[in-house]
Scaffold this motif. Structure first.
Motif, mmCIF file in Angstrom:
data_model
loop_
_atom_site.group_PDB
_atom_site.id
_atom_site.type_symbol
_atom_site.label_atom_id
_atom_site.label_comp_id
_atom_site.label_asym_id
_atom_site.label_seq_id
_atom_site.Cartn_x
_atom_site.Cartn_y
_atom_site.Cartn_z
ATOM 1 N N GLY A 42 1.974 18.433 -41.500
ATOM 2 C CA GLY A 42 3.362 18.212 -41.092
ATOM 3 C C GLY A 42 4.082 17.225 -41.987
ATOM 4 O O GLY A 42 5.235 17.448 -42.370
ATOM 5 N N PHE A 43 3.422 16.122 -42.322
ATOM 6 C CA PHE A 43 4.036 15.146 -43.220
ATOM 7 C C PHE A 43 4.292 15.747 -44.598
ATOM 8 O O PHE A 43 5.333 15.518 -45.206
ATOM 9 N N LYS A 44 3.352 16.521 -45.085
ATOM 10 C CA LYS A 44 3.509 17.144 -46.398
ATOM 11 C C LYS A 44 4.715 18.090 -46.393
ATOM 12 O O LYS A 44 5.551 18.052 -47.298
ATOM 13 N N THR A 45 4.828 18.905 -45.365
ATOM 14 C CA THR A 45 5.961 19.825 -45.240
ATOM 15 C C THR A 45 7.270 19.063 -45.130
ATOM 16 O O THR A 45 8.264 19.419 -45.771
ATOM 17 N N TYR A 46 7.274 18.007 -44.342
ATOM 18 C CA TYR A 46 8.474 17.197 -44.158
ATOM 19 C C TYR A 46 8.938 16.595 -45.474
ATOM 20 O O TYR A 46 10.107 16.687 -45.842
ATOM 21 N N VAL A 47 8.021 15.983 -46.196
ATOM 22 C CA VAL A 47 8.365 15.333 -47.466
ATOM 23 C C VAL A 47 8.818 16.356 -48.496
ATOM 24 O O VAL A 47 9.816 16.151 -49.194
ATOM 25 N N GLU A 48 8.106 17.477 -48.587
ATOM 26 C CA GLU A 48 8.486 18.505 -49.551
ATOM 27 C C GLU A 48 9.880 19.048 -49.264
ATOM 28 O O GLU A 48 10.663 19.270 -50.179
ATOM 29 N N SER A 49 10.207 19.245 -47.993
ATOM 30 C CA SER A 49 11.534 19.778 -47.656
ATOM 31 C C SER A 49 12.626 18.762 -47.966
ATOM 32 O O SER A 49 13.694 19.116 -48.439
ATOM 33 N N LYS A 50 12.365 17.485 -47.706
ATOM 34 C CA LYS A 50 13.359 16.450 -48.004
ATOM 35 C C LYS A 50 13.583 16.317 -49.506
ATOM 36 O O LYS A 50 14.713 16.226 -49.965
ATOM 37 N N PHE A 51 12.488 16.305 -50.276
ATOM 38 C CA PHE A 51 12.634 16.152 -51.721
ATOM 39 C C PHE A 51 13.232 17.393 -52.367
ATOM 40 O O PHE A 51 14.006 17.290 -53.306
ATOM 41 N N SER A 52 12.892 18.574 -51.870
ATOM 42 C CA SER A 52 13.457 19.782 -52.473
ATOM 43 C C SER A 52 14.961 19.832 -52.236
ATOM 44 O O SER A 52 15.719 20.242 -53.108
ATOM 45 N N LEU A 53 15.410 19.395 -51.063
ATOM 46 C CA LEU A 53 16.848 19.352 -50.785
ATOM 47 C C LEU A 53 17.531 18.349 -51.706
ATOM 48 O O LEU A 53 18.595 18.634 -52.263
ATOM 49 N N GLU A 54 16.933 17.193 -51.905
ATOM 50 C CA GLU A 54 17.512 16.189 -52.800
ATOM 51 C C GLU A 54 17.553 16.682 -54.244
ATOM 52 O O GLU A 54 18.512 16.434 -54.963
ATOM 53 N N LEU A 55 16.518 17.396 -54.665
ATOM 54 C CA LEU A 55 16.509 17.938 -56.030
ATOM 55 C C LEU A 55 17.613 18.967 -56.228
ATOM 56 O O LEU A 55 18.247 19.012 -57.289
ATOM 57 N N ILE A 56 17.861 19.777 -55.238
ATOM 58 C CA ILE A 56 18.950 20.763 -55.324
ATOM 59 C C ILE A 56 20.282 20.046 -55.484
ATOM 60 O O ILE A 56 21.110 20.411 -56.321
ATOM 61 N N ILE A 58 20.824 16.999 -56.657
ATOM 62 C CA ILE A 58 20.867 16.349 -57.976
ATOM 63 C C ILE A 58 21.159 17.381 -59.065
ATOM 64 O O ILE A 58 21.976 17.142 -59.955
ATOM 65 N N ARG A 59 20.500 18.529 -59.013
ATOM 66 C CA ARG A 59 20.738 19.562 -60.019
ATOM 67 C C ARG A 59 22.176 20.034 -60.004
ATOM 68 O O ARG A 59 22.769 20.297 -61.053
ATOM 69 N N ARG A 60 22.754 20.178 -58.821
ATOM 70 C CA ARG A 60 24.159 20.599 -58.725
ATOM 71 C C ARG A 60 25.083 19.566 -59.333
ATOM 72 O O ARG A 60 26.040 19.892 -60.015
ATOM 73 N N ARG A 61 24.793 18.296 -59.075
ATOM 74 C CA ARG A 61 25.623 17.234 -59.639
ATOM 75 C C ARG A 61 25.542 17.208 -61.150
ATOM 76 O O ARG A 61 26.536 17.011 -61.830
ATOM 77 N N ILE A 62 24.348 17.397 -61.686
ATOM 78 C CA ILE A 62 24.167 17.419 -63.142
ATOM 79 C C ILE A 62 24.915 18.597 -63.748
ATOM 80 O O ILE A 62 25.598 18.456 -64.765
ATOM 81 N N SER A 63 24.784 19.785 -63.166
ATOM 82 C CA SER A 63 25.420 20.962 -63.728
ATOM 83 C C SER A 63 26.940 20.869 -63.659
ATOM 84 O O SER A 63 27.643 21.381 -64.524
ATOM 85 N N VAL A 64 27.465 20.199 -62.626
ATOM 86 C CA VAL A 64 28.907 20.034 -62.519
ATOM 87 C C VAL A 64 29.412 19.083 -63.602
ATOM 88 O O VAL A 64 30.479 19.297 -64.175
ATOM 89 N N LYS A 65 28.652 18.046 -63.928
ATOM 90 C CA LYS A 65 29.059 17.085 -64.946
ATOM 91 C C LYS A 65 29.004 17.680 -66.344
ATOM 92 O O LYS A 65 29.719 17.260 -67.230
ATOM 93 N N LEU A 66 28.133 18.660 -66.558
ATOM 94 C CA LEU A 66 28.022 19.268 -67.884
ATOM 95 C C LEU A 66 29.178 20.198 -68.064
ATOM 96 O O LEU A 66 29.912 20.377 -68.852
#
Length: 66
Positions: A42-56, A58-66
Motif C-alpha cells: 500500500g505504501f509503495k502504491t501510494y508513493v508511486e501514485s503521488k510521485f507520478s502525478l508530480e512528475l506529470i 513538472i513535465r507539463r510545466r517544462i514543456s510549456v516554458k520551452l
C-alpha cells in the motif's frame, strides 16, 4: 489505493500480532507477516501514485516554458 490512515492501521495490527516492541528485534509471528506485506504494498502504491502525478505536472510545466 489505500489512505495513509488505513496503511497506518495495517502497521499497528502487524506490530500487535508480531508481538515485538520497537526495541525488540526478532522474527515476527507468522500471522503478522500478511499485515506487513499489505502495508508495504500500500505504501509503495501510494508513493508511486503521488510521485507520478508530480512528475506529470513538472513535465507539463517544462514543456510549456520551452
Amino acid at each position: 489505493m489505500s489512505s495513509l490512515k488505513e496503511l497506518q492501521k495495517e502497521l499497528v495490527e502487524y506490530q500487535k500480532l508480531a508481538m515485538q516492541g520497537s526495541y525488540q528485534r526478532r522474527a515476527p509471528a507468522k500471522k503478522a507477516i500478511l499485515y506487513l506485506f499489505n502495508a508495504r504494498k500500500g505504501f509503495k502504491t501510494y508513493v508511486e501514485s503521488k510521485f507520478s502525478l508530480e512528475l506529470i505536472i513538472i513535465r507539463r510545466r517544462i514543456s510549456v516554458k520551452l
